[in-house]
Scaffold this motif. Sequence first.
Motif, mmCIF file in Angstrom:
data_model
loop_
_atom_site.group_PDB
_atom_site.id
_atom_site.type_symbol
_atom_site.label_atom_id
_atom_site.label_comp_id
_atom_site.label_asym_id
_atom_site.label_seq_id
_atom_site.Cartn_x
_atom_site.Cartn_y
_atom_site.Cartn_z
ATOM 1 N N THR A 64 -7.712 8.308 0.951
ATOM 2 C CA THR A 64 -8.078 7.122 0.190
ATOM 3 C C THR A 64 -9.374 7.414 -0.541
ATOM 4 N N GLN A 86 -4.442 5.468 -6.560
ATOM 5 C CA GLN A 86 -5.519 5.606 -5.592
ATOM 6 C C GLN A 86 -5.812 4.256 -4.937
ATOM 7 N N GLU A 122 0.830 -1.207 0.000
ATOM 8 C CA GLU A 122 0.000 0.000 0.000
ATOM 9 C C GLU A 122 0.865 1.258 0.000
ATOM 10 N N THR A 139 -7.383 0.668 3.218
ATOM 11 C CA THR A 139 -5.969 0.523 3.549
ATOM 12 C C THR A 139 -5.769 0.129 5.012
ATOM 13 N N GLN A 178 0.941 4.019 -3.039
ATOM 14 C CA GLN A 178 0.619 5.409 -2.745
ATOM 15 C C GLN A 178 1.780 6.312 -3.159
#
Length: 277
Positions: free
Chosen positions: A124, A93, A84, A97, A88
Amino acid sequence: MRLHSLASLMMLCLSLTACANKFFIPIWNEKGTAKPLSKTDDVIRVVVSDRLKKYVEKTRSDDPDWLEGSKLGAYIMAAKLNTEDRLQNLGYQLTDTRYIKNDIGKSKKIKWINNQGNTQYAMTHGGKPTVFALVDSRLVNTYTQRFISNEPYSSDPGTGATTMWTNHVDEVTMNKVAIGIKLVRPIGEDNPLYQCNNSSLSADLCIFPDSFWLDTSHYDTIFYGVGTMTTSARDPDYIENHLVSSVLYQYPNLLGRKRVIQISQPFFQVTKVTDDK
């Protein structure tokens, strides 16, 4: 109940002088046939294999080998969080998370540290994902490696000069850890991937059926990457940070079999990429 030990293992700082280490991480990445990932139109949910539930259950048990289950589960959990962070950092997008608990599909403010050590913030997307990152990590092999060095053990009483030497042997446990990351587009509106199926037993992480890793009939593949790292490091988060940043380095570039050389500074950095023949 020892679930807390999973998080403790992930946060454990190495007692070794890790900042001086250099890692050679073989990776093999390939492009799939699905529509490429879009930074504006796609929303990604990172999910882990439901095998994690077995490790969490082992961690909570009174079995003598409960700690082994804890370590194996920590590799998967750390792989999810680092994937993640990396996506990012690349500008994509995400939704659902970290440890999502009861905020499935809701937007929220998140922060992460980029490769330069700067704290970054973003919102998010929330809502239904269009792309899934299937993430899995395994302990491939464990073995003991011996390091032999010479040490003085006798000196001249008058001058202090070394007169005799002895061999000093250090035995270090080495672990070979592998990671796999697939970016996929689900086929069909009722696809099981859309069902998060998170629970306390999955440490509140969204999961996918383990069989989906090989059974590709449920999705079209955008990208598939694997990498391995052999190290004496003990912190799963430290290991997965190296692996994820290597597999997704400069995504969507760097396709094919490569050898990534990383220096483990306070913030991990890929220093060289070569063809791995």
